[in-house]
Design a protein around this motif. Structure first.
Motif, mmCIF file in Angstrom:
data_model
loop_
_atom_site.group_PDB
_atom_site.id
_atom_site.type_symbol
_atom_site.label_atom_id
_atom_site.label_comp_id
_atom_site.label_asym_id
_atom_site.label_seq_id
_atom_site.Cartn_x
_atom_site.Cartn_y
_atom_site.Cartn_z
ATOM 1 N N MET A 57 0.850 -1.191 0.000
ATOM 2 C CA MET A 57 0.000 0.000 0.000
ATOM 3 C C MET A 57 0.884 1.239 0.000
ATOM 4 O O MET A 57 2.107 1.150 0.107
ATOM 5 C CB MET A 57 -0.916 0.011 1.233
ATOM 6 C CG MET A 57 -1.947 -1.093 1.246
ATOM 7 S SD MET A 57 -3.276 -0.830 2.456
ATOM 8 C CE MET A 57 -2.369 -0.824 3.986
ATOM 9 N N ASP A 58 0.217 2.415 -0.143
ATOM 10 C CA ASP A 58 0.942 3.680 -0.076
ATOM 11 C C ASP A 58 0.697 4.320 1.292
ATOM 12 O O ASP A 58 0.097 3.718 2.188
ATOM 13 C CB ASP A 58 0.513 4.609 -1.205
ATOM 14 C CG ASP A 58 -0.988 4.894 -1.185
ATOM 15 O OD1 ASP A 58 -1.641 4.643 -0.156
ATOM 16 O OD2 ASP A 58 -1.511 5.368 -2.220
ATOM 17 N N ASN A 59 1.157 5.557 1.429
ATOM 18 C CA ASN A 59 1.014 6.257 2.712
ATOM 19 C C ASN A 59 -0.454 6.500 3.088
ATOM 20 O O ASN A 59 -0.768 6.695 4.269
ATOM 21 C CB ASN A 59 1.752 7.601 2.658
ATOM 22 C CG ASN A 59 3.233 7.428 2.942
ATOM 23 O OD1 ASN A 59 3.626 6.513 3.665
ATOM 24 N ND2 ASN A 59 4.065 8.285 2.345
ATOM 25 N N SER A 60 -1.334 6.512 2.091
ATOM 26 C CA SER A 60 -2.752 6.749 2.354
ATOM 27 C C SER A 60 -3.505 5.455 2.601
ATOM 28 O O SER A 60 -4.738 5.436 2.618
ATOM 29 C CB SER A 60 -3.398 7.472 1.162
ATOM 30 O OG SER A 60 -2.751 8.706 0.914
ATOM 31 N N PHE A 61 -2.795 4.383 2.785
ATOM 32 C CA PHE A 61 -3.380 3.061 3.029
ATOM 33 C C PHE A 61 -4.281 2.612 1.872
ATOM 34 O O PHE A 61 -5.279 1.950 2.068
ATOM 35 C CB PHE A 61 -4.157 3.027 4.360
ATOM 36 C CG PHE A 61 -3.292 3.256 5.571
ATOM 37 C CD1 PHE A 61 -2.527 2.231 6.101
ATOM 38 C CD2 PHE A 61 -3.224 4.512 6.155
ATOM 39 C CE1 PHE A 61 -1.719 2.450 7.211
ATOM 40 C CE2 PHE A 61 -2.425 4.744 7.249
ATOM 41 C CZ PHE A 61 -1.654 3.703 7.792
ATOM 42 N N GLN A 62 -3.886 3.011 0.660
ATOM 43 C CA GLN A 62 -4.566 2.557 -0.540
ATOM 44 C C GLN A 62 -3.717 1.482 -1.198
ATOM 45 O O GLN A 62 -2.508 1.653 -1.372
ATOM 46 C CB GLN A 62 -4.786 3.717 -1.521
ATOM 47 C CG GLN A 62 -5.644 4.842 -0.975
ATOM 48 C CD GLN A 62 -7.055 4.376 -0.669
ATOM 49 O OE1 GLN A 62 -7.663 3.668 -1.456
ATOM 50 N NE2 GLN A 62 -7.563 4.785 0.485
ATOM 51 N N ARG A 116 7.271 6.943 -7.515
ATOM 52 C CA ARG A 116 6.597 7.360 -6.291
ATOM 53 C C ARG A 116 7.540 7.143 -5.109
ATOM 54 O O ARG A 116 8.518 6.395 -5.177
ATOM 55 C CB ARG A 116 5.275 6.612 -6.090
ATOM 56 C CG ARG A 116 5.423 5.122 -5.902
ATOM 57 C CD ARG A 116 4.038 4.411 -5.895
ATOM 58 N NE ARG A 116 3.127 5.070 -5.018
ATOM 59 C CZ ARG A 116 1.820 5.252 -5.266
ATOM 60 N NH1 ARG A 116 1.323 4.825 -6.401
ATOM 61 N NH2 ARG A 116 1.041 5.850 -4.397
ATOM 62 N N ASP A 160 6.436 6.136 -1.968
ATOM 63 C CA ASP A 160 5.820 5.411 -0.846
ATOM 64 C C ASP A 160 5.390 4.015 -1.246
ATOM 65 O O ASP A 160 4.226 3.646 -1.155
ATOM 66 C CB ASP A 160 4.618 6.181 -0.304
ATOM 67 C CG ASP A 160 3.612 6.543 -1.386
ATOM 68 O OD1 ASP A 160 3.915 6.333 -2.578
ATOM 69 O OD2 ASP A 160 2.510 7.014 -1.024
ATOM 70 N N GLN A 179 4.774 -2.663 9.450
ATOM 71 C CA GLN A 179 5.046 -1.876 8.247
ATOM 72 C C GLN A 179 6.531 -1.790 7.988
ATOM 73 O O GLN A 179 7.327 -1.521 8.898
ATOM 74 C CB GLN A 179 4.449 -0.474 8.416
ATOM 75 C CG GLN A 179 4.785 0.496 7.302
ATOM 76 C CD GLN A 179 4.246 1.894 7.559
ATOM 77 O OE1 GLN A 179 3.300 2.052 8.315
ATOM 78 N NE2 GLN A 179 4.883 2.890 6.964
#
Length: 1190
Positions: free
Chosen positions: A182-187, A214, A216, A231
């Motif tokens: 995932m990315d920093n936005s939890f997507q 990117r 993240d 994480q």
């Protein structure tokens, strides 16, 4: 009351054997001791493990540890534990407690202590006096979710098109974590054939693109057991294009090292994982086999899978991760072999072979079963397992290896089988079988329980079973005993053992009647015997009538908003109480007041769309249930179409498309398209066309200079929908008219003009502004040129100064600002008419008979008619009577004969009359002059009936007749004819007397008649043409006074009074008989005699020959009927005529004579006048009364 339905193995009773004793065979496999509370109170049984924790038991270190161990036995077993192979003394550990009556341990680590302290291998033992059972080895391990180690991750920079692997390498946890990126936005990061996550958690890029840049890229590890997520440090990726790379080189290097225009280099596939051309994979039987191949290359490679020397198993093969992972579920040894994955792109292909070997932890083929034996019996325990490699079988006795257990002479071990012979009670024990290989083990407990028990029947005494007729009946007889008892069934108190072949005995003692009938009702006795004793039990069986639905609900189609009902009539056994419930789509009815349920009916009011579905009537009793279903389809007119769209817009056409609305369960059969002309007729919709229901587009023909809007309506079997919303408006261009006016006519309103009329075009047909009409005319028979006149938008033009009634050729052409319509058709018309100038000539009359004359004339020349010939009209009137020569004015009558006829018939004339007539020609303007009058006379005819007939002054032997002459003599009367005859007391007619009377008489006296006698008279007049209609009357002569006085003297005598009473009674009886005969039909005896004796003197007279009709009882049973002037058969026959109505004219005023009748004027009047002296001349004498009945 219960019926246990079981389908165990059956033994059929044969009908031909001796008293049928049914034996249950000795079972080699385990026999479970029933857990009947009464039985278990005094029946010993070795321990049996009923519940335990899993072999690999991962615990949550934050919660208390619970290690399960439950067992049953008699007496109740005691429990003990080992830990890592040595005795675990729970009394010495204050954190460990054992559940009362159970072996389950609870370790209280939440208050103090650590889970790691109790890590190890645990085993539970349950023991009583009959043996000891042991649990599996339970490995206790606390779950772990460690953090990632701290690491510094450098930014990854690479060229567009290169491959990339981002490692995850999560920390080792227990159990292993679930990995996702995932990315920093939890997507979650998007994945595809180019970018995907491998089974090891790494993120693979077959080739990178600039959008992959990117900061993240984060790998997450989720540890489900502890519900924690760890994480990894974010990974930064920079993908640079060729331009960016050249800028970097320009700043640091020489020009010779610049990259070319292509941003990356295309290349064939290579595998990122697994490495090399081949690899090996091992999996255990029953698990999921997962094989993975991830390749890099440009373009992105596609992955294919095959199995060498075989095919992939159907229904167990699945592809994951964009076909980069092949999964086979429930893998077996047959799935071993070589699997090949192939990576292919436009530049080439590469393959990798994975050799798969399927191993197997031990699995049961035959697991050992508990064995219950009686002393002296034999038995076996079998423990058979398989695996890869082949598992090793070892036996334990009460938890101790059998090799070091006490010896038992009744026991013999043969590999995976223990054979018991002649066992004794001391042979009771719990045996454990262990099957193990390098991938795992199986452990099973099986006891040998040696019991000496007399038979016991466990089913409750006097159990009542109620069964529906024609269904199986199963009568339970649960039993126990050691040795195993035999079971015998009887029916009735003194019945013999059951020996009929309709019974089936199951091994558990249950008696089955496959098809129970009414005569199956009764008491059945179950008897269990072994060498230690006997037990019996009575069972009662009642057979009930089945529940049936005799009136089922029926399929219904109703319109939305209406009411529908479903009927459900149930017939059931009178001793059972049914409950009837309704379901909709197998669920309860909606809680809606529109649904009403009474005894036999479901009513749904105000039906809506949601009410459609399957309605089921369910009738339940305590023994059975039946159901019947019907489907309700809710229909309605369709919903309006929507989304109307105009495309392909041309001058004379446009395409209209739409989306149909819901058809509401009734297929749409057609669509109706209407249009509105907002320019000429705003708000008024006209029919455009219709298309089939499967069509949603229509090519529409258009007219010029119309501002169109369209709407669509859908039609199904219930009607048409509401109109759709109107489409957008579309204004067509102006053009010359396509058509000319219709209904063009030319008629003159005056003798010197021509009125030209037409039906004008409407605004829709005008095709443009400035609509006008070009009117043209010329004489048909002349050489004149066309005369034309352009007029405004009107419908009439008058041409003045024309000759009278001359044919003209006429045409009317439409035109507007854009031009003229096509050349119009030529129409023939005429100028105005004038009255005819000439009368018909050569008029003559031919008298056909006394009421009919034929008139002939010569036609008038067409030029003299001066108009359209309508026909000829005859005026005729009666001038005087030939008999009276008394002239008086008579109203004229008119007959019109259509067309060019030159003759006609005048019907309805009066006989013996003087007539005058003339003839005129008729055109559209009116009548021409009359022809010279022509006079004719009609001959004599037969007269009508005399106007009246009265009988006056009756005496003993005479009657006087008075009459009035006929109202229509129709000629000169020559004489009257009078006929009469007597009628006796039985209504028989006497001789007929015929009398001629001069025409100038109106009174006549008949003499020498019989006293006290009734006579019937027939009276008519005559002319030279014949006899007229007759009038009838009846009268009675008077009674002699002396005889009357003598009758009075007799009447005062007592004997005569008695005689009269007797006679009256007899007469009453005769009257009843006569009344019955009359109701049966037929004629009076006089008629029968007349038919038998054809005497011409007394034959009935008929009107056409002057004779009389038969004497009808319908009229003549009344002795003094007055004023009858109709024949005896109550009809007046009119004179026949040979006139033909084909040649009759049409009356202008609808009359033919003064009184409004046509031929009926000759009928006689039927006025009735009272006859004098017909009733008062007779004295009330008993003799007369008697004479009237003789």
């Amino acid at each position: 009351m219960q019926l246990k339905i079981m389908m165990p193995k059956k033994k059929h009773l044969s009908a031909g054997r001796a008293p049928l004793i049914l034996f249950l065979c000795q079972m080699i496999s385990a026999l479970e001791v029933p857990l009947d509370p009464k039985l278990l109170e005094d029946l010993v049984q070795p321990p049996t493990i009923t519940q335990q924790s899993p072999k690999d038991y991962i615990i949550d270190p934050r919660e208390n540890i619970v290690i399960q161990c439950e067992a049953k036995g008699k007496p109740p077993p005691s429990f003990s534990w080992t830990r890592n192979g040595t005795h675990f003394d729970i009394d010495k550990d204050p954190l460990v407690t054992m559940k009362s009556g159970s072996g389950t341990l609870t370790v209280n680590i939440m208050s103090e202590g650590k889970a790691e302290t109790y890590e190890g291998v645990y085993q539970c033992t349950a023991r009583n006096e009959r043996g000891a059972a042991i649990s599996n080895n339970i490995v206790i391990r606390p779950s772990r979710s460690p953090l990632w180690t701290k690491e510094k991750l450098e930014r990854i920079t690479l060229r567009n098109g290169q491959s990339l692997v981002l490692p995850c390498r999560p920390p080792v946890g227990l159990p292993p974590p679930i990995i996702f990126w995932m990315d920093n936005s939890f997507q979650r990061l998007p994945q595809s054939e180019r970018v995907s996550q491998g089974l090891n958690g790494d993120l693979y890029f077959s080739n990178v693109l600039p959008e992959d840049t990117r900061e993240d890229y984060i790998c997450y590890a989720r540890f489900n057991h502890t519900q924690t997520i760890q994480q990894k440090q974010p990974i930064s990726v920079k993908v640079i294009s060729v331009d960016e790379l050249n800028d970097t080189i320009a700043a640091n290097l020489s020009d010779t090292e610049f990259y070319g225009a292509k941003s990356h280099r295309e290349r064939p596939p290579t595998f990122l994982t697994p490495e090399g051309n081949a690899s090996r994979k091992e999996e255990l039987r029953g698990n999921v086999l997962s094989l993975e191949c991830i390749a890099e290359g440009l373009p992105t490679p596609v992955i294919y899978w095959i199995k060498e020397d075989g095919s992939l198993p159907i229904n167990r093969t699945f592809y994951r991760n964009f076909k980069k992972t092949l999964q086979i579920v429930q893998v077996t040894e047959a799935d071993s072999g070589n699997y090949q994955c192939i990576a292919k792109n436009a530049l080439g292909a590469i393959h990798h072979t994975i050799s798969v070997t399927v191993k197997a932890a031990p699995y049961w083929i035959i697991a050992p079963q508990n064995l219950v034996l009686s002393p002296g019996e034999d038995g076996t325990l079998i423990c058979r397992a398989n695996g890869n490699p082949k598992p090793r079988i070892s036996w334990l006795l009460n938890g101790v290896p059998i090799e070091i257990a006490p010896d038992d002479p009744s026991r013999k071990i043969d590999g995976d089988t223990i054979i018991f012979s002649n066992v004794q009670e001391r042979s009771s024990a719990v045996y454990q079988c262990n099957a193990s290989n390098e991938y795992g083990y199986l452990l099973a407990n099986a006891f040998v329980n040696v019991l000496a028990e007399p038979p016991r029947i466990l089913t409750s005494a006097d159990t009542l079973y109620q069964v529906i007729a024609n269904r199986p009946a199963l009568l339970d007889c649960a039993f126990f005993g050691s040795p195993l008892p035999t079971i015998e069934w009887f029916k009735g108190a003194k019945g013999s053992a059951l020996r009929e072949d309709i019974y089936v005995l199951h091994e558990n003692g249950t008696l089955e009647i496959p098809v129970a009938q009414k005569d199956s009702t009764g008491t059945y006795t179950c008897v269990a015997r072994n060498k230690l004793g006997m037990a019996k039990n009575d069972i009662h069986l009642e057979i009930k009538d089945p529940t049936r639905i005799i009136k089922q609900p029926e399929y219904a189609v109703v319109q939305r908003g209406s009411t529908v009902s479903f009927e459900c009539i149930v017939k059931h056994d009178h001793t059972l109480i049914p409950t009837v419930m309704w379901l909709k789509d197998h669920r309860e009815l909606p809680s809606d007041g529109r649904f009403t349920v009474d005894e036999d009916r479901l009513v749904v009011a105000d039906v809506n769309d949601d009410d459609g579905g399957t309605y089921t009537c369910v009738a339940n009793t305590t023994l059975d249930n039946v159901s019947a279903s019907a489907v309700l389809s809710v229909v309605d007119v369709p919903n309006p179409p929507f989304d109307l769209e105009l495309t392909d817009q041309l001058d004379r056409s446009v395409q209209l498309s739409w989306t149909p609305g819901d058809d509401n369960n009734s297929p749409i059969t057609k669509f109706i398209i209407e249009y509105e002309d907002a320019m000429h007729e705003p708000g008024l919709w006209h029919h455009q066309t219709e298309v089939p229901g499967a069509q949603t587009t229509a090519q529409l023909k258009l007219s010029p200079y119309v501002n169109y809007s369209f709407r669509v309506m859908a039609v199904n079997s219930l009607g048409r929908s509401l109109p759709s919303e109107a489409s957008e408006q579309y204004l067509t261009k102006a053009a010359e008219p396509d058509k000319n006016p219709t209904a063009v006519e030319g008629l003159g309103s005056e003798p010197d003009n021509l009125v030209i009329t037409w039906k004008p075009l409407n605004g829709f047909e005008s095709n443009g502004p400035g609509l006008q009409y070009k009117v043209s005319w010329r004489q048909k028979d002349g050489d004149d040129e066309w005369t034309s006149m352009v007029v405004a938008d009107v419908s009439k033009y008058i041409v003045s100064g024309t000759p009278t009634f001359v044919p003209y050729l006429i045409k009317v052409q439409a035109l507007n600002d854009a031009g003229f319509a096509p050349e119009p058709a030529v129409v023939l018309g005429h100028s105005g008419e004038d009255l005819p100038m000439v009368a018909p000539g050569n008029v003559h009359v031919n008298v056909v008979n006394s009421t009919l004359a034929e008139v002939h004339w010569d036609p008038v020349p067409l030029k003299s008619i001066r108009g359209h010939l309508q026909g000829y009209r005859i005026y005729y009137w009666k001038a005087q009577s030939s008999s009276t020569r008394n002239r008086r004015h008579i109203e004229k009558k008119i007959l019109t004969f259509q067309g060019s006829k030159t003759h006609g018939m005048l019907p309805g004339l009066e006989p013996f009359s003087h007539y005058t007539l003339n003839v005129r020609v008729v055109n559209g303007k009116g009548e021409g002059p009359a022809s010279p009058d022509r006079v004719f006379n009609t001959p004599e005819g037969v007269p009508s009936a005399p106007s009246s007939l009265k009988i006056v002054n009756p005496t003993l032997d005479s009657l006087t007749l008075e009459w009035e002459p006929p109202s229509h003599p129709n000629g000169v009367l020559t004489e009257y004819t009078l006929k009469y005859q007597p009628i006796n007391s039985t209504h028989e007619l006497g001789p007929l007397v015929d009398l001629k009377i001069p025409a100038n008489k109106t009174r006549w006296t008949l003499k020498n008649l019989n006293f006290s006698t009734r006579y019937k008279f027939y009276f008519y007049a005559q002319t030279a043409a014949g006899s007229g209609n007759q009038i009838t009357e009846e009268a009675i002569t008077t009674v002699d006074e002396a005889m009357a006085s003598r009758q009075v003297d007799i009447a005062t005598q007592g004997w005569f009074i008695g005689l009269m009473c007797a006679v009256a009674l007899l007469i009453l009886i005769l009257l009843i008989v006569c009344f019955i005969r009359r109701n049966k039909g037929g004629k009076y005896p006089v008629k029968e005699k007349e038919d038998a004796h054809a005497d011409p003197e007394i034959q009935p007279m008929k009107e056409d020959d002057g004779t009389f009709g038969e004497y009808s009882d319908a009229e003549d049973h009344k002795p003094l009927k007055k004023g009858s002037r109709t024949p005896s058969d109550r009809t007046v026959k009119k004179e026949d005529s040979d006139d033909s109505l084909v040649d009759y004219g049409e009356g202008v005023n609808g009359q033919f004579n003064e009184d409004g009748s046509f031929i009926g004027q000759y009928s006689g009047k039927k006025e009735k006048e009272p006859a004098e002296g017909n009733e008062s001349s007779e004295a009330p004498s008993p003799v007369n009364a008697m004479n009237s009945f003789v």
